[in-house]
Design an enzyme around this catalytic site. Structure first.
Site, PDB file in Angstrom:
ATOM      1  N   HIS A  56       0.860  -1.191   0.000  1.00  0.00           N
ATOM      2  CA  HIS A  56       0.000   0.000   0.000  1.00  0.00           C
ATOM      3  C   HIS A  56       0.889   1.231   0.000  1.00  0.00           C
ATOM      4  CE1 HIS A  56      -3.507   2.476   0.927  1.00  0.00           C
ATOM      5  NE2 HIS A  56      -2.751   3.102   1.813  1.00  0.00           N
ATOM      6  N   ASP A  58       1.236   5.143  -0.476  1.00  0.00           N
ATOM      7  CA  ASP A  58       0.498   6.397  -0.473  1.00  0.00           C
ATOM      8  C   ASP A  58       1.072   7.400  -1.465  1.00  0.00           C
ATOM      9  OD1 ASP A  58      -1.430   5.969   1.722  1.00  0.00           O
ATOM     10  OD2 ASP A  58       0.370   5.770   2.947  1.00  0.00           O
ATOM     11  N   ASP A 148      -7.565   1.720   2.941  1.00  0.00           N
ATOM     12  CA  ASP A 148      -7.029   2.655   3.936  1.00  0.00           C
ATOM     13  C   ASP A 148      -7.906   3.861   4.245  1.00  0.00           C
ATOM     14  OD1 ASP A 148      -5.191   3.437   5.805  1.00  0.00           O
ATOM     15  OD2 ASP A 148      -3.841   4.403   4.402  1.00  0.00           O
ATOM     16  N   HIS A 393      -6.394   9.692  -0.151  1.00  0.00           N
ATOM     17  CA  HIS A 393      -6.959   9.736   1.197  1.00  0.00           C
ATOM     18  C   HIS A 393      -6.030  10.367   2.230  1.00  0.00           C
ATOM     19  CE1 HIS A 393      -4.914   5.758   0.915  1.00  0.00           C
ATOM     20  NE2 HIS A 393      -4.513   6.063   2.128  1.00  0.00           N
TER      21      HIS A 393
END
Length: 995
Positions: A56, A58, A148, A393
């Protein structure tokens, strides 16, 4: 960027694209659909554990996008995405059982609370477009996951279903909701995303009970991996296979109790994992072999899998699933950690994101109308991708470090400026296509990006100037007010597009606006000129001239002088209601045809909790968490001056300027005779923290009606959802933090439910948190400044320094509407919300004496394009229709989206018909191909989605509502039902004659 072995989203360079194409060719070029998934996993007596390798990554959080990709600033976080890409690709080539697929495919994994549906659709469309262009049908994701984000939106679920996804997975759900669903084995269900669209908006949804990180004891990452590697050499003293198998079996058995089938999914990886992919895959290879080859146990089987293959296994189980119809807000991770603060965190960035979308839509529209044929596509794409990054996010959500927020703002600003250059070129080309010329050359046009602080160099220079106003909506605007800062040493006249002088007035710019940090201190720039455009055409542009002079004439705009409010108060007259103020300048009463109601408006604040975050009860307020010390608000300063500015001659201005003590707050309240709303234009900040207490600033609007704790908020600017104080529709909730636990995201509007009398709604200019804490009250959080971190990873207090280092100052607007009998009239608030979201943009040019004479006094004036509409004058569109998208898609096609903005049960919620062929002036539509919402597949794939069996209390649970109609390439007639969006790739031709 999001990566799921591999989900390349943002950084698809040629090098990366070629590497991944090799993986596709060598591993799964002939299997890009569910046929690639493991077979013979249908033994009902066996538990199948789907191991899903993932990382994951970002798109900025603790580090910027580039810092994450290149692996710089390792002292902040050890993360290098380019290393992940390289090492994962090598490992995929080694073993064909290690499956490869794209998941989600959008430009980023977006936030779901603070994002608008237009930008959500855009960022998904662009990411999927890049995958299609690079990998063809093998790059099309069939499943999306939102592992997330901090709460989940019903509207986004509906949008993903309409994009053609079969399933949606996420890992963050309210702790009480999770416990309740674990007990009832309903963590997986069918989410019914829309009451209007039927099964087209249904999507299978799964909660990941353990979160999105690896199971306990099975973390083998190079960075942060805490577990011993598997030693399968039976002769070694370190041999540990039996212990690992035992631990795995215990985990799988326990985890399976929460789910309804004999298939479970283990996420193998977490944030920025796989920088050295070999040790992950080496250990998973050994784990799978150890589990599946153990002769003593054959009741569990471990397999390499993906979310898509896991979805297919659940579908093949033929299980009948429960349903859900509400959303997953607010999200709480424990009784004292409600993730509702980020609805408001970094309010300036949230506003900038909305402004960026406005420029992007205008840029794409004008590029299409100008028939630029893709020559400026790379320039526009810079803003497409910047806006895609901002949907992340940890971007618009406001949960990033300060230096990352600064980088987001830089990226977006630079992209906006580049798109403004394309707007200039496009206006010139549109004029040519209409046989005219624009009033100024492209390099002479200017844009004022500081009008939010009442600053613009060209209008404040004292020169005469032109202002062109473009309306990006497909419906005309009436009585649009223009406000521009000017130099008070000069006198001004305003001329319309026909050269006729029109009424205008000057009004002082309040001190609290003039002193906003960063506002240029230009001499004598203390007033703004105000005038109205009576009619602004749909998709239309009109040019007005503002002429300056050193001498006053009877047509010059005169200065409106302020008048202190007297002891008997004052009244502002509106179109639908009047607003009364008391002797202190505070609103006290609304009077309309429905009667008279007390009304109050106040600014107040909550004190943010301070703790060490070691215990739940010691949680601090921070970037994510809203946790006030007390459940009541405190007064935030008192009004020290209240001045009324009333234009009795033209009715252009009726407003009250309220100055609060210490300059911590100032507010302008506006209402004119042709206005359908009262506008609250406020400045907040810097928030005082001299007492070492963080503060969360709220604006409150209250009418003397009892809404019984019921209100509505929008979902991403679209459908409205009902809320009730201390209530959740799907489980018996217990709320210990009564304020934070009743806050909801407000992207465009919040409305009170009140069946017994008049009620109110408030429209917002950005995402904010909101609620109804008391009878008849709407409360919106507009700013936050906190001195402690909340312990959820950002490791930095939400203490924005602002331009001068003394604290962030923001300027914002709310628009308040009044409704009869508590029924929110959608024919009122929906178009007003669209107008507030997609405001007209302005383009400026200096007007010297020679050009002024030429522009207004010669025969060649007819050749100057000072007014146009891109919508054909013979076209009359129903009020339900909204133009969502118009952009160049390929060298010979445009992308067009139209939507019906009304929701089932609303006054205008009916099916409407539109003819596409002759909608626009500069081209005729000759052929259409209807696509999914994301424009990456033909519309008929919606019928081929996996249709899961489900139970529902809805009587229409088995009713499939097909698209209203397909577009007929002969008649070009289409229909749109309530809440329906239809997406077309269109071919065009130039009209036979110039219009």
């Amino acid at each position: 960027m999001k990566l799921l072995i591999l989900a390349l989203i943002t950084l698809c360079s040629i090098r990366i694209g070629e590497c991944v194409r090799i993986v596709l060719e060598e591993n799964i070029a002939d299997k890009c659909d569910y046929s690639k998934c493991p077979t013979e996993i249908n033994d009902g007596h066996k538990l199948y554990v789907h191991l899903v390798p993932h990382t994951h990554d970002d798109v900025g959080w603790l580090k910027t996008v580039d810092q994450y990709y290149y692996g710089t600033k390792q002292s902040i976080q050890k993360a290098s995405v380019q290393d992940i890409l390289d090492t994962v690709i090598d490992e995929l080539i080694r073993n064909k059982q290690r499956q490869f697929e794209f998941i989600n495919g959008g430009w980023s994994m977006p936030d779901e609370a603070t994002t608008h549906y237009q930008s959500l659709i855009d960022q998904s469309t662009w990411g999927l477009r890049r995958l299609n262009d690079t990998f063809g049908h093998c790059g099309r994701p069939t499943v999306t996951w939102q592992i997330d984000p901090f709460g989940h939106s019903r509207e986004l679920a509906s949008l993903y279903a309409q994009m053609g996804y079969d399933a949606l997975y996420f890992a963050r759900e309210d702790y009480q909701d999770r416990y309740y669903r674990q007990f009832n084995q309903t963590l997986e269900h069918v989410w019914q995303g829309s009451d209007d669209l039927g099964k087209r908006a249904d999507i299978f949804t799964g909660m990941m009970q353990m979160g999105y990180g690896p199971p306990k004891g099975l973390n083998w990452d190079l960075v942060g991996g805490e577990n011993d590697h598997i030693v399968d050499n039976i002769d070694s003293k370190e041999y540990n296979v039996p212990q690992i198998v035992k631990q795995f079996r215990q985990l799988a058995k326990e985890y399976s109790q929460y789910y309804a089938t004999n298939h479970i999914m283990f996420p193998m990886g977490t944030d920025f994992n796989y920088q050295s992919a070999h040790q992950w895959f080496q250990n998973m290879d050994k784990l799978i072999n150890a589990i599946n080859s153990d002769p003593k146990f054959n009741d569990i089987q471990a397999i390499y899998s993906t979310p898509s293959c896991y979805t297919k296994a659940l579908y093949d189980s033929n299980h009948t699933w429960p349903t859900k119809r509400d959303d997953y807000f607010p999200y709480a991770s424990d009784p004292h950690a409600f993730w509702t603060g980020y609805y408001t965190s970094r309010p300036s960035l949230k506003r900038m994101e909305r402004v960026g979308n406005n420029w992007l839509q205008v840029c794409k529209q004008l590029d299409s109308f100008a028939l630029n044929n893709g020559q400026y596509d790379s320039n526009i794409t810079r803003l497409r991708e910047a806006m895609g990054i901002l949907q992340h996010h940890d971007a618009v959500a406001g949960t990033e470090k300060q230096h990352v927020a600064n980088d987001y703002a830089r990226i977006l600003h630079e992209a906006i400026v580049e798109c403004q250059q394309i707007i200039s070129l496009s206006l010139n080309n549109i004029a040519k296509s209409l046989g005219q010329q624009f009033h100024s050359k492209p390099d002479e046009l200017q844009f004022c990006n500081d009008l939010n602080i009442s600053s613009c160099s060209i209008t404040e220079s004292g020169h005469s100037f032109l202002v062109s106003i473009y309306n990006p909506l497909i419906h005309p605007l009436s009585n649009h007010t223009v406000r521009l800062p000017v130099n008070e040493r000069f006198f001004y006249q305003v001329f319309d597009d026909k050269g006729q002088s029109i009424p205008a007035v000057l009004i002082p710019i309040p001190e609290w606006i003039r002193e906003i940090p960063g506002r240029p201190q230009r001499p004598n720039s203390n007033v703004e000129i105000v005038f109205k455009i009576n009619h602004l055409e749909a998709l239309g542009l009109v040019t007005y001239t503002i002429r300056s002079s050193s001498q006053f004439t009877k047509r010059s705009a005169r200065l409106i002088k302020g008048k202190p409010i007297e002891s008997n108060g004052i009244k502002l007259f509106g179109r639908n209601f009047d607003l009364f103020f008391d002797e202190n300048g505070k609103p006290r009463k609304i009077m309309s045809q429905y009667g008279s109601n007390e009304f109050r408006n106040a600014i107040r604040y909550y004190e943010g909790s301070i703790g060490d975050n070691q215990l739940q009860t010691n949680r601090s307020s921070g970037a994510y968490i809203f946790r006030p010390i007390e459940q009541t608000t405190n007064a935030y300063g008192e009004i020290v001056e209240s001045i009324a500015y009333i234009d009795n001659d033209y009715g252009l201005v009726q407003e009250i300027h309220q100055k609060y003590e210490d300059n911590v707050f100032g507010q302008i309240i506006r209402l004119t005779g042709d206005s359908e709303f009262v506008e609250f234009d406020f400045v907040v900040g810097p928030i005082s923290v001299w007492d070492n207490i963080g503060k969360e600033i709220v604006l409150q609007y209250q009418i003397d009606q009892d809404n019984e704790g019921r209100f509505k908020t929008d979902a991403n600017g679209r459908q409205l959802l009902s809320r009730k104080w201390n209530y959740r529709p799907t489980w018996p909730v217990i709320i210990e933090e009564h304020i934070a636990g009743n806050y909801y995201p407000v992207d465009s509007r919040i409305l009170l439910d009140n069946p017994d009398g008049p009620s109110i709604a408030v429209l917002t200019d950005r995402s904010e948190g909101g609620t109804s804490p008391y009878s008849g009250m709407i409360e919106l959080m507009v700013h936050r400044r906190l001195l402690h971190d909340d312990g959820f990873g950002v490791d930095e207090a939400l203490n924005e320094p602002g331009v001068d280092g003394h604290g962030l100052v923001i300027r914002g607007r709310h628009r308040l509407l009044l409704f009869k009998d508590g029924q929110p009239d959608s024919s009122y608030h929906r178009p007003l919300s669209q107008q507030f979201f997609m405001e007209p943009i302005m383009i400026f040019a200096k007007l010297n004496k020679q050009r002024h004479h030429h522009y207004h006094h010669t025969k060649s004036m007819a050749m100057i394009m000072n007014k146009f509409s891109m919508l054909r004058t013979s076209t009359s569109l129903p009020p339900q229709i909204h133009l969502l998208t118009l952009e160049q898609w390929s060298y010979d096609r445009l992308l067009l989206r139209l939507e019906n903005i009304y929701q089932q049960g609303e006054p205008n919620s009916k099916k409407v018909r539109v003819n596409l062929r002759n909608l626009f002036t500069t081209f005729t539509i000759t052929h259409v191909e209807e696509m999914t919402l994301s424009a990456n597949q033909p519309i008929n794939v919606i019928d081929k989605r996996l249709q899961f069996n489900y139970q529902s209390s809805d009587d229409n649970q088995f009713y499939y509502r097909p698209p209203s109609s397909t577009a007929n390439n002969t008649s070009m007639d289409i229909e749109l039902g309530p809440m329906e969006i239809r997406t077309f790739l269109i071919k065009i031709s130039k009209p036979q004659r110039q219009l």
